[in-house]
Design a protein around this motif. Sequence first.
Motif, PDB file in Angstrom:
ATOM      1  N   ASP A 145       0.843  -1.199   0.000  1.00 25.37           N
ATOM      2  CA  ASP A 145       0.000   0.000   0.000  1.00 25.37           C
ATOM      3  C   ASP A 145       0.880   1.252   0.000  1.00 25.37           C
ATOM      4  O   ASP A 145       2.116   1.175  -0.041  1.00 25.37           O
ATOM      5  CB  ASP A 145      -0.917  -0.002   1.216  1.00 25.37           C
ATOM      6  N   LYS A 151      -0.928  -1.305  -8.878  1.00 26.91           N
ATOM      7  CA  LYS A 151      -0.530  -1.585  -7.502  1.00 26.91           C
ATOM      8  C   LYS A 151       0.971  -1.427  -7.368  1.00 26.91           C
ATOM      9  O   LYS A 151       1.720  -1.608  -8.332  1.00 26.91           O
ATOM     10  CB  LYS A 151      -0.888  -3.029  -7.108  1.00 26.91           C
ATOM     11  N   VAL A 187       3.581   1.198   5.902  1.00 26.41           N
ATOM     12  CA  VAL A 187       2.326   0.974   5.191  1.00 26.41           C
ATOM     13  C   VAL A 187       2.043  -0.526   5.200  1.00 26.41           C
ATOM     14  O   VAL A 187       2.936  -1.355   5.397  1.00 26.41           O
ATOM     15  CB  VAL A 187       2.391   1.495   3.741  1.00 26.41           C
ATOM     16  N   SER A 188       0.804  -0.879   4.956  1.00 29.09           N
ATOM     17  CA  SER A 188       0.403  -2.284   4.954  1.00 29.09           C
ATOM     18  C   SER A 188       0.881  -2.974   3.680  1.00 29.09           C
ATOM     19  O   SER A 188       0.982  -2.367   2.611  1.00 29.09           O
ATOM     20  CB  SER A 188      -1.114  -2.403   5.059  1.00 29.09           C
TER      21      SER A 188
END
Length: 414
Positions: A304, A343, A376-377
Motif C-alpha cells: 500500500d 498496484k 504501510v500495509s
Amino acid sequence: MSVNQHPRVLLYPRIRKSPFFYASRRHGVAMYSVYNHTYHPRHYGDPIAEYWALLEGVTLWDVGVERQIEISGPDAFDFTNLLITRDLSKCAVGQCKYVFLTDQHGGILNDPILLRLEENRFWLSLADSDILLWARGVATHAGMDVSIEEIDVGPVQVQGPKSYAVMRDLLGDAVADIRYYYLHDFQIDGIDVTVSRTGYTGEIGYEIYVHEASKNAVRLWEKVWEAGQAHGLQVIGPCHIRRIEGGMLAHGADITVDTNPFEIGMGYDWMVDLDQEADFIGKQALTRIKAEGPRRKLVGLEIDGPDLGTYNDGSMIDVLPVHAGGTRIGEVTSACRSPRLAKNIGLAMVSVEHSEVGTALQVDVGARDDSGSDLVSAVVVAKPFIDPTKEQPKSDVTALDASAPRRTGPVAGG
C-alpha cells in the motif's frame, strides 16, 4: 543541509564503456548507473513510456555491460560443470541455460545465461559480479586444461511483441527456427553475430551478440536501428517494472553471495541438481541447506501507500525494511508501481515463518528516499505477479499478430 536528490554520474575515462556506448547515448540517455564496472543506460527520460513500448511494440537495449566470459579447451565441459549448479550434460550444443554459480557455502555469486556454442566452448553472459576473477582462481587449483577469457563480444537486446518482425527483416526467415533458450549464428552485413531467443523481460525477445564488438558494435547498432524503423523500434533501458512483474532477479539486489538458491522459491529449486553424479562448488553446503530447510524466503508483496516509482528512476535508493508485530523480519529488495496491476509490487526476503501467501506485513516506504519511517500495509502474494508460466516469451512468433496491442489493466499508459 540540503540533499541533492538527483546527483549526476560522472562520465570519464576511468570507468569502462559498453561497446555500444557511443551509439546508445545518441538516443538521449537520461540516467546511467555502473554495472560490471561499466556505464549502463538506465532510462531515456520516461520509464513508464518505455514499459508500454516494450509491451506493445519493439525495443532496443544496450546491454554491453553483460561481459562475456568464454570457457574453452579440452576440459571446458568438466570445468564449467564444476562452476554451475545445473547438470551441464542436459544442455545441448546450441542451447542456452539460466544458471547459478555458487561459492563453497552455497551463496549465489552470479546468475548468468550460459550459452553452449560447441562441445567444449561456453559463454557466460554475466550479471553484475567479478566472475572472471573467480573462475580464474578456481582454474588455478582445478588442474584442468581450460582457457578462461573475457572475449570481444557484446550483446544488445531486441524485445517486445514486434521483435520477431525486426529480427526477420535483419536475418531472414531462419530466425523463426530459433527456439526459446536456443541460439544460432548469423551474419548481418558481414558482421558475425550469435543470436539467442532470450531476454530480461518475460516478453518475446532476442539477444544479438556481436563478434569483434570493439570494431563492429556501433555499425551493428545502426543496422538494428535501421531495420526497426518500419516497426516503431524504440531505444530504452532495462525495464525493471516488467522484470519485477515477471519475478526476475537482479544480482546485487534480490540475490547476492549471501543468498542461496533454496531461499528464492518460485520453482528455482530445479536449478540445483544435487542428484547429478558430477560435483560442483557448493554442492555439499546446498545438500545440507536443502535438508535443513531455508530460514528465509524471497516472496512477492503487494504494498500500500504512495507510488513507489519504476525502480530504475532513482526512487528506491535502499532496501525497504519489512516488519511484523513491531519486529523487522526482512527487506524489500526490488519494488515498483505496476501500471497494469495498478498496484505497488515488490520482491522481499523475509523470515520463512512470514512467507506464506496471505501473510499481512508492514513495509517502511520512507526508507526508499531517506524521508524517515513511514510504515504501510503489505500482503504476501504469489510470484511472479504476471505470466507465472512464462507463456508470453515462449509464444509461437510466426503466429503472433504483432499489430495487436496487449495493453491491459485499469490504468492505460499510467
